[in-house]
Design an enzyme around this catalytic site. Sequence first.
Site, PDB file in Angstrom:
ATOM      1  N   CYS A 178       0.837  -1.209   0.000  1.00 30.32           N
ATOM      2  CA  CYS A 178       0.000   0.000   0.000  1.00 30.32           C
ATOM      3  C   CYS A 178       0.869   1.256   0.000  1.00 30.32           C
ATOM      4  O   CYS A 178       1.733   1.434   0.864  1.00 30.32           O
ATOM      5  CB  CYS A 178      -0.921  -0.018   1.207  1.00 30.32           C
ATOM      6  SG  CYS A 178      -1.770   1.547   1.516  1.00 30.32           S
ATOM      7  N   CYS A 218       0.501   3.295   3.207  1.00 30.13           N
ATOM      8  CA  CYS A 218       1.186   2.647   4.327  1.00 30.13           C
ATOM      9  C   CYS A 218       2.693   2.904   4.256  1.00 30.13           C
ATOM     10  O   CYS A 218       3.353   3.102   5.291  1.00 30.13           O
ATOM     11  CB  CYS A 218       0.923   1.146   4.315  1.00 30.13           C
ATOM     12  SG  CYS A 218      -0.818   0.700   4.473  1.00 30.13           S
TER      13      CYS A 218
END
Length: 383
Positions: free
Chosen positions: A77, A80
């Site tokens: 991600c 992230c």
Amino acid sequence: MNLTKTLRKAPISDDLMHIGAASDATLKAAVKYDDARPEHESDYEDVDVTPPLSHDNFMATLARYPIVVVNFYAPWCHWCQRLAPTWEAVTKEVHEKYPEGDGRIRYAKVDCTAEIEICRSAFIQGFPSLRVFRKGHDDVVVGCDEGVCLMHDHEAYTGDRTTESLLAFADNLVLSAGQPHHKHHALGAAPKSLGFVLVKKVPGTLHFAARSEGHSFDHSFMNMTHAVHHLYLGAKPTVRKYNQLKRLHPAGLTKDWADKLHDQFYVSEKTQDTHEHYMQVVLTTVEPKDGHKKNMYDAYEYTAHSHTFVSDDVPSVKVTYDLSPIQILVTEILVTEVSKPWYHFLTTTCAIIGGVFTVAGILDAVLYGAVNMIRKTNLGKQT
């Protein structure tokens, strides 16, 4: 085009019942990240200061501390990855400020690609998700009315992902360490969407899908089960206009004439199920007998066909509409009744009788001439 600003959202229960007031679905500002790296943050780019929790120690960690803030993330991600250095720096500072001896709060993280069952049990659908666990759970009740709570949510952090914001969040949480979860009015519940969309009179699609400027989504965790309570094209006809159209429409009207998807329920039986509703729309224009344009109105009738398929993209709900080139025009004819004198009936009756005698005389003359001609022809043949 993002149409969120024209919609309102209301909380619903697990059985899709309306349990709260609707609110404007305004777009939130983009989540902020650290522009400049926090002090020593570069030391944590490729090092896990706090090893991710696993199924072996997840529940034990939640039970050990009054408050645990967990970062559920996925290594692939983008958001992230942006948060990771800041999270490591903040975790180190929080643990130094509130050491093991204090024991009121801990920051932790879970890799959802490695611990799928943990993330699934926590209902994690987007990354990163920052959840607040108190005494082992993050459950928060919302939509309570007279002691009955029909909706449950998860306490989560949704603010900026900067060092300053995350540290301030930790300081605020410490003040409530040891206290149970409270009802949160600001938490978002499962939404019931209300509103309208202005579109041009050309074919198009309304697309309901999860989108976020600060999250990535795991398709396999998303469920697009939904209910359609009402779906009108154009303004909903008033009772008077509906009754007028019902009286004039040549094909008659059924109860669901303008709302074929009324109270229909659609279930996602597989992961990544996408639902599509295809509508063929026909315009009916009613012209009143008084001729005033202000009393004219357009009503839209549609037929709907729904199907479900597995999508390679984010699961969604699509409403595709296609306007038919055929238009139904209903016009009322104004008939004026004028009173007539008594003798009008008498003259009309005489005219009818005279017409009958005239026609009878013409027929008699034609038949008489034809018979005479036949007789003369027969006499000529005999001579």
